[in-house]
Motif scaffolding. Structure first.
Motif, PDB file in Angstrom:
ATOM      1  N   VAL A  75     -15.061  10.969 -21.423  1.00 47.19           N
ATOM      2  CA  VAL A  75     -16.011  10.434 -22.412  1.00 47.19           C
ATOM      3  C   VAL A  75     -17.262  11.299 -22.429  1.00 47.19           C
ATOM      4  N   GLU A  76     -17.995  11.196 -23.503  1.00 50.69           N
ATOM      5  CA  GLU A  76     -19.262  11.910 -23.582  1.00 50.69           C
ATOM      6  C   GLU A  76     -20.266  11.262 -22.626  1.00 50.69           C
ATOM      7  N   PRO A  77     -21.068  12.066 -21.953  1.00 49.04           N
ATOM      8  CA  PRO A  77     -22.069  11.495 -21.033  1.00 49.04           C
ATOM      9  C   PRO A  77     -23.051  10.592 -21.787  1.00 49.04           C
ATOM     10  N   ASP A  78     -23.414   9.490 -21.193  1.00 52.92           N
ATOM     11  CA  ASP A  78     -24.410   8.593 -21.781  1.00 52.92           C
ATOM     12  C   ASP A  78     -25.806   9.080 -21.408  1.00 52.92           C
TER      13      ASP A  78
ATOM     14  N   VAL B 294     -19.616  -3.037 -14.765  1.00 49.93           N
ATOM     15  CA  VAL B 294     -19.819  -3.426 -16.173  1.00 49.93           C
ATOM     16  C   VAL B 294     -20.162  -2.187 -16.996  1.00 49.93           C
ATOM     17  N   TYR B 295     -20.986  -1.297 -16.466  1.00 48.27           N
ATOM     18  CA  TYR B 295     -21.325  -0.059 -17.187  1.00 48.27           C
ATOM     19  C   TYR B 295     -20.066   0.785 -17.445  1.00 48.27           C
ATOM     20  N   ILE B 296     -19.125   0.759 -16.500  1.00 46.77           N
ATOM     21  CA  ILE B 296     -17.866   1.494 -16.700  1.00 46.77           C
ATOM     22  C   ILE B 296     -17.117   0.916 -17.886  1.00 46.77           C
ATOM     23  N   LYS B 297     -17.090  -0.418 -18.005  1.00 45.11           N
ATOM     24  CA  LYS B 297     -16.437  -1.049 -19.154  1.00 45.11           C
ATOM     25  C   LYS B 297     -17.137  -0.678 -20.456  1.00 45.11           C
ATOM     26  N   MET B 298     -18.445  -0.441 -20.380  1.00 43.11           N
ATOM     27  CA  MET B 298     -19.230  -0.080 -21.565  1.00 43.11           C
ATOM     28  C   MET B 298     -19.163   1.430 -21.839  1.00 43.11           C
ATOM     29  N   LYS B 299     -18.364   2.170 -21.016  1.00 40.05           N
ATOM     30  CA  LYS B 299     -18.228   3.631 -21.130  1.00 40.05           C
ATOM     31  C   LYS B 299     -19.582   4.334 -20.981  1.00 40.05           C
ATOM     32  N   LYS B 300     -20.333   3.873 -19.971  1.00 40.31           N
ATOM     33  CA  LYS B 300     -21.601   4.502 -19.625  1.00 40.31           C
ATOM     34  C   LYS B 300     -21.515   4.989 -18.166  1.00 40.31           C
ATOM     35  N   PRO B 301     -20.799   6.147 -17.979  1.00 41.05           N
ATOM     36  CA  PRO B 301     -20.557   6.617 -16.598  1.00 41.05           C
ATOM     37  C   PRO B 301     -21.820   7.009 -15.841  1.00 41.05           C
ATOM     38  N   ASN B 302     -22.781   7.598 -16.521  1.00 42.01           N
ATOM     39  CA  ASN B 302     -24.002   8.018 -15.804  1.00 42.01           C
ATOM     40  C   ASN B 302     -24.763   6.819 -15.267  1.00 42.01           C
ATOM     41  N   ALA B 303     -24.853   5.736 -16.068  1.00 44.23           N
ATOM     42  CA  ALA B 303     -25.525   4.519 -15.596  1.00 44.23           C
ATOM     43  C   ALA B 303     -24.750   3.916 -14.432  1.00 44.23           C
ATOM     44  N   ALA B 304     -23.419   3.941 -14.512  1.00 41.48           N
ATOM     45  CA  ALA B 304     -22.591   3.409 -13.434  1.00 41.48           C
ATOM     46  C   ALA B 304     -22.805   4.201 -12.150  1.00 41.48           C
ATOM     47  N   ILE B 305     -22.912   5.540 -12.260  1.00 37.34           N
ATOM     48  CA  ILE B 305     -23.119   6.388 -11.071  1.00 37.34           C
ATOM     49  C   ILE B 305     -24.451   6.074 -10.419  1.00 37.34           C
ATOM     50  N   GLN B 306     -25.493   5.792 -11.232  1.00 43.51           N
ATOM     51  CA  GLN B 306     -26.803   5.458 -10.667  1.00 43.51           C
ATOM     52  C   GLN B 306     -26.741   4.160  -9.862  1.00 43.51           C
TER      53      GLN B 306
END
Length: 378
Positions: free
Chosen positions: A94-97, A162-174
């Motif tokens: 996915v594209e980075p958030d 939840v961020y992973i489900k929203m396809k927001k990998p950078n937020a999930a990594i934080q």
């Protein structure tokens, strides 16, 4: 001087006058050298391409050419830079958030029993919203839970999922990093970070985190993601090792070429010096340093009138053994001294000059020894 030998020498001189090219014979180089030392200017025909001076220049040029050739040869063998090929990978990314950073908890806040209970209540609301597919609402409740209890690794790990489900990998990594800072053994933290890294195409990092999560708390989701991640991680690892090996081999060849180049240049320099030494030695075959011809009929050419001062009248005797002179280490050493040779040539040009050299401690013993040789057997 022996009359027959003197007559032969005169005939030789007459031949040289009528045909100066005779002097081009390499074996007569010592005689040409002697004539030049007296200031004689010889015609071009007295030299040819076989002349030792020309040979020195030619051989020097050849040696330089060999050295340059060696340089060119190794320059031509220089290899191009290694360009890595692409790696064929499978799986979607996915594209980075690039959203503004999410709100994080304040670790300095004192967590009481009441705030801890309130945090759990907020989490429960988040789970209800998540079950209904309300992801944004779930994030809001989890953010509240984190602010009430910023020391909970589980709260950060849950929001990361939840961020992973929203396809927001950078937020999930934080959030996963925050969970692991609180609890380095957080399986949820490694799992969330591994899945998020896989979403960004960071296959090797993802495989590492997912393996750690599996060791801490195995579940089917981790296994399923690893099946997609590991093949890409292995391909990337093999690709990296391949090009590390190629670069190492290339560097090894470069070092070997440099070693061979230096060896070739050193060999060329050695051969050049060897040829120059051989040419320098051949410039005075059978003669004494300074141009005294050895082996000419009757001794010193022309026979000095009155003989070498102090010696037998009528010139140098015909029975002089020049090999004794050339094999006498003291005389050979003296002939290499420019001061001694200048004095001997001065006496040769004018025997009367002997007197002014008799006080010279370097010259006088040499002249005395030569005179004893010229005097012949007693």
């Amino acid at each position: 001087m022996d009359a027959s030998k003197l007559n032969e020498f005169r005939k030789f001189i007459d031949q040289c006058k009528s045909n100066p090219s005779i002097l081009s014979d390499p074996s007569l180089f010592f005689f040409r050298d002697y004539l030049e030392s007296l200031g004689a200017q010889l015609p071009p025909s007295a030299y040819n391409h076989g002349d030792s001076k020309s040979k020195v220049m030619e051989e020097s040029d050849e040696a330089m050419a060999d050295t340059e050739g060696a340089k060119v040869k190794f320059e031509e063998e220089e290899e191009d830079e290694i360009i890595e090929s692409d790696v064929e990978l499978e799986g979607e990314t996915v594209e980075p958030d690039n959203d503004p950073p999410q709100k994080m908890g304040d670790p300095s806040v004192e967590v009481t029993d009441e705030s801890r209970e309130a945090s759990q209540a907020a989490k429960a609301k988040a789970m209800d919203a998540l079950s209904e597919g309300k992801l944004e609402e779930a994030v809001e409740h989890l953010t509240e839970a984190i602010s009430l209890n910023p020391t909970s690794a589980i709260m950060y790990g849950t929001r990361a999922s939840v961020y992973i489900k929203m396809k927001k990998p950078n937020a999930a990594i934080q959030d996963a990093k925050a969970a692991l800072e609180i609890n380095p053994d957080s399986a949820k933290g490694y799992k969330s970070r591994g899945i998020a890294q896989a979403m960004l195409g960071l296959w090797e990092e993802a495989a590492k985190d997912l393996h750690l999560a599996s060791k801490l708390d195995y579940d089917e989701e981790i296994s399923s993601v690893l099946k997609k991640v590991e093949p890409n991680a292995h391909r990337l690892e093999e690709h990296r090792r391949k090009y590390e090996r190629l670069r190492k081999e290339r560097e090894g060849r470069k070092i070997e070429r440099e070693r061979q180049r230096r060896r070739a240049e050193a060999h060329a320099a050695y051969e050049k010096a060897k040829k120059q030494e051989q040419s320098s030695t051949s410039r005075k075959p059978g003669g004494m340093p300074g141009g005294f011809p050895g082996g000419m009929p009757g001794g010193f050419p022309g026979g000095m009138p009155g003989g070498f001062p102090g010696s037998m009248p009528g010139g140098t005797p015909g029975n002089v053994d020049y090999s004794k002179i050339m094999n006498d280490p003291e005389l050979v050493a003296a002939f290499s001294d420019p001061e001694v040779m200048a004095a001997l040539q001065d006496v040769m040009s004018n025997p009367a000059n002997l007197a002014k050299h008799q006080a010279n401690p370097k010259v006088a013993p040499v002249i005395a020894k030569m005179m004893s040789e010229f005097a012949g057997p007693k």
